[in-house]
Design a protein around this motif. Structure first.
Motif, short mmCIF file in Angstrom:
data_model
loop_
_atom_site.label_atom_id
_atom_site.label_comp_id
_atom_site.label_asym_id
_atom_site.label_seq_id
_atom_site.Cartn_x
_atom_site.Cartn_y
_atom_site.Cartn_z
N LEU A 1 0.83 -1.18 0.00
CA LEU A 1 0.00 0.00 0.00
C LEU A 1 0.87 1.25 0.00
N GLY A 2 1.98 1.19 0.75
CA GLY A 2 2.91 2.31 0.74
C GLY A 2 3.51 2.52 -0.64
N TYR A 3 3.80 1.40 -1.31
CA TYR A 3 4.33 1.48 -2.66
C TYR A 3 3.33 2.16 -3.59
N GLY A 4 2.07 1.73 -3.51
CA GLY A 4 1.05 2.30 -4.38
C GLY A 4 0.83 3.76 -4.10
N LEU A 5 0.78 4.16 -2.82
CA LEU A 5 0.57 5.55 -2.48
C LEU A 5 1.77 6.41 -2.88
N ALA A 6 2.95 5.84 -2.79
CA ALA A 6 4.13 6.59 -3.22
C ALA A 6 4.03 6.92 -4.70
N ARG A 7 3.55 5.97 -5.48
CA ARG A 7 3.38 6.23 -6.92
C ARG A 7 2.33 7.32 -7.14
N THR A 8 1.21 7.20 -6.41
CA THR A 8 0.14 8.17 -6.59
C THR A 8 0.57 9.56 -6.14
N LEU A 9 1.10 9.67 -4.93
CA LEU A 9 1.47 10.97 -4.39
C LEU A 9 2.65 11.57 -5.14
N ARG A 53 -18.29 -0.90 -7.17
CA ARG A 53 -18.24 0.50 -7.62
C ARG A 53 -17.76 1.42 -6.50
N LYS A 54 -18.22 1.18 -5.27
CA LYS A 54 -17.84 2.02 -4.15
C LYS A 54 -16.39 1.81 -3.74
N ALA A 55 -15.89 0.58 -3.90
CA ALA A 55 -14.54 0.26 -3.41
C ALA A 55 -13.45 0.55 -4.44
N VAL A 56 -13.77 0.51 -5.73
CA VAL A 56 -12.73 0.49 -6.75
C VAL A 56 -11.91 1.77 -6.76
N ARG A 57 -12.55 2.91 -6.51
CA ARG A 57 -11.77 4.16 -6.56
C ARG A 57 -10.77 4.22 -5.41
N HIS A 58 -11.12 3.65 -4.26
CA HIS A 58 -10.18 3.62 -3.14
C HIS A 58 -9.04 2.64 -3.43
N LEU A 59 -9.36 1.54 -4.07
CA LEU A 59 -8.32 0.56 -4.41
C LEU A 59 -7.34 1.16 -5.42
N ARG A 60 -7.85 1.97 -6.34
CA ARG A 60 -6.94 2.62 -7.29
C ARG A 60 -5.99 3.56 -6.56
N THR A 61 -6.50 4.28 -5.54
CA THR A 61 -5.63 5.16 -4.76
C THR A 61 -4.57 4.36 -4.02
N LEU A 62 -4.96 3.22 -3.46
CA LEU A 62 -3.99 2.38 -2.74
C LEU A 62 -2.91 1.86 -3.68
N LEU A 63 -3.31 1.45 -4.88
CA LEU A 63 -2.35 0.88 -5.81
C LEU A 63 -1.55 1.94 -6.55
N GLY A 64 -2.12 3.10 -6.77
CA GLY A 64 -1.42 4.16 -7.48
C GLY A 64 -1.24 3.87 -8.94
N THR A 65 -2.12 3.07 -9.54
CA THR A 65 -1.99 2.70 -10.95
C THR A 65 -2.92 3.54 -11.82
N GLN A 66 -2.75 3.42 -13.15
CA GLN A 66 -3.55 4.19 -14.08
C GLN A 66 -5.02 3.81 -14.01
N ALA A 100 -16.92 -3.29 -11.93
CA ALA A 100 -16.63 -1.86 -11.80
C ALA A 100 -15.20 -1.59 -12.20
N TRP A 101 -14.93 -0.37 -12.65
CA TRP A 101 -13.56 0.03 -12.96
C TRP A 101 -13.40 1.52 -12.73
N GLU A 102 -12.15 1.91 -12.52
CA GLU A 102 -11.80 3.31 -12.28
C GLU A 102 -10.58 3.62 -13.13
N GLY A 103 -10.68 4.63 -13.98
CA GLY A 103 -9.58 4.98 -14.86
C GLY A 103 -9.77 4.34 -16.22
N PRO A 104 -8.86 4.65 -17.16
CA PRO A 104 -8.96 4.14 -18.53
C PRO A 104 -8.51 2.68 -18.62
N CYS A 105 -9.43 1.75 -18.56
CA CYS A 105 -9.09 0.33 -18.70
C CYS A 105 -9.00 -0.02 -20.18
#
Length: 385
Positions: free
Chosen positions: A20-28, A68-81, A93-98
């Motif tokens: 999670l730290g890895y993903g947030l580092a990418r996002t932040l 749908r409710k969880a996916v946007r938070h999971l994207r933040t945790l992972l820090g992926t596109q 559900a999906w968040e971002g350009p799949c």
């Protein structure tokens, strides 16, 4: 750095904290500059906060709404596109350009039963299975332009965490189903003899005292509405005592002046939550056993007292009493035994399951000494603190 800070987080699995730290580092790092500028405690808080935001939706089980409710938070945790969640046969559900074929990737992953990497342009994908009780129920897919070994580990650990939340959701659902089944069984155990006797008593007044018959019929309707209502774990002591009052009125109509009863209740404890149908069986037992060997004569007393953090309740009769060994057998009998009614054993078992062994029934009796049943319940419902 964020990764170092998250490894030290207490209360999360170390692997999950790392990824999670890895993903947030990418996002932040993308949104707010180099991760070195962020304080370590800010990173820890953010990690836990985002995980906490995703957990409630996942604890509801895996469906389109929860995904749908969880996916946007999971994207933040992972820090992926992009991030997607699927069931075994549909993209939920999906968040971002799949840009990849989410369902095709998911099916390949579910067939393999382990994490899969799918190279692609402009985004590659890492897809991991989601499992509940050893069965695959869906997949978590992360899409990014940099698919590295660290990202594979990140998605794998987040997938394990998501699976853990879904496992808890299934346990919650199983507990609810068990509770509802228990309540259905409990309602089914209401003495058919009482129902028959109550209706027979009401019928006896139809011609001689129609007004009394109508009042008793309303009392019977109130009792039945409460006892047969939709299953709930808890009710209030006020509602439980109202049920007891209706039951006693019907029994008094049957026995007349041969049955005397009194209720003494401290008003402070009326809102206290108590297990559904925990008092009426004790009163029924007092009438059944208390009057049996006294020619149909007896008195039942219900006393409810405020005792600080607890409510103390006694149900007492002045009947013939019983040998203490007989009382012990009543508590030890199978609560599900056909024809046993709800009974003392059922109430004793539920109290111990809910509050602990120290909160079971206490039966004081002896031959010729009547019977007193005592119980105590905390004023705070378990799990509410």
């Amino acid at each position: 750095m964020l990764t170092t800070a998250c490894v030290a987080v207490s209360g999360l699995a170390s692997g999950l904290a790392f990824v999670l730290g890895y993903g947030l580092a990418r996002t932040l790092g993308r949104r707010q500059g180099p991760p070195e500028r962020r304080r370590a405690d800010d990173a820890t808080f953010t990690t836990l906060h985002v995980a906490a935001m995703a957990a409630p939706a996942l604890r509801a089980g895996l469906d389109r709404d929860s995904a749908r409710k969880a996916v946007r938070h999971l994207r933040t945790l992972l820090g992926t596109q992009a991030v997607a969640i699927t069931s075994v046969d549909a993209a939920l559900a999906w968040e971002g350009p799949c840009t990849g074929d989410v369902l095709t990737h998911a099916r390949a992953t579910l067939a393999a039963g382990r994490a899969q990497v799918f190279p692609g342009e402009p985004h590659g994908a890492v897809v991991v299975p989601l499992t509940v009780a050893g069965s695959v129920v869906g997949a978590l897919a992360a899409f990014d332009d940099q698919v590295s070994a660290a990202l594979v580990r990140t998605v794998t650990e987040v997938g394990r965490w998501v699976s853990g939340q879904l496992e808890l959701a299934e346990l919650d659902s199983s507990r609810r189903r068990a509770t509802e089944a228990e309540m259905r069984a409990l309602r089914a155990q209401i003495s058919p003899h009482f129902v028959y006797n109550a209706l027979t008593t009401i019928a006896s007044f139809v011609r001689t005292d129609p007004r009394r018959a109508r009042e008793l019929l309303l009392d019977f309707a109130d009792f039945s509405r409460y006892a047969l209502r939709r299953a709930r774990d808890f009710t209030t002591l006020a509602d439980e005592l109202t049920c007891v009052d209706r039951y006693l009125l019907l029994e008094r109509a049957r026995f007349g002046d041969r049955l005397r009863f009194s209720m003494q209740v401290s008003p402070e404890v009326l809102p206290v939550p108590v297990p559904f149908l925990c008092l009426q069986p004790l009163v029924e037992n007092a009438i059944k056993h208390g009057m049996r060997d006294r020619g149909g004569l007896g008195e039942v007393r219900v006393v409810v007292r405020d005792a600080g953090l607890e409510a103390h309740i006694t149900v007492e009769d002045d009947g013939a009493g019983m040998d203490p060994e007989c009382a012990r057998r009543l508590l030890d009998e199978d609560p599900a035994r056909e024809g046993s009614g709800i009974g003392l054993a059922n109430v004793d078992l539920r109290l111990r399951q809910i509050y602990g062994d120290g909160y079971g029934l206490v039966v004081e009796t002896g031959l010729g000494a009547g019977t007193k049943v005592r119980l105590r319940v905390p004023k705070t419902r378990p799990g509410s603190m």
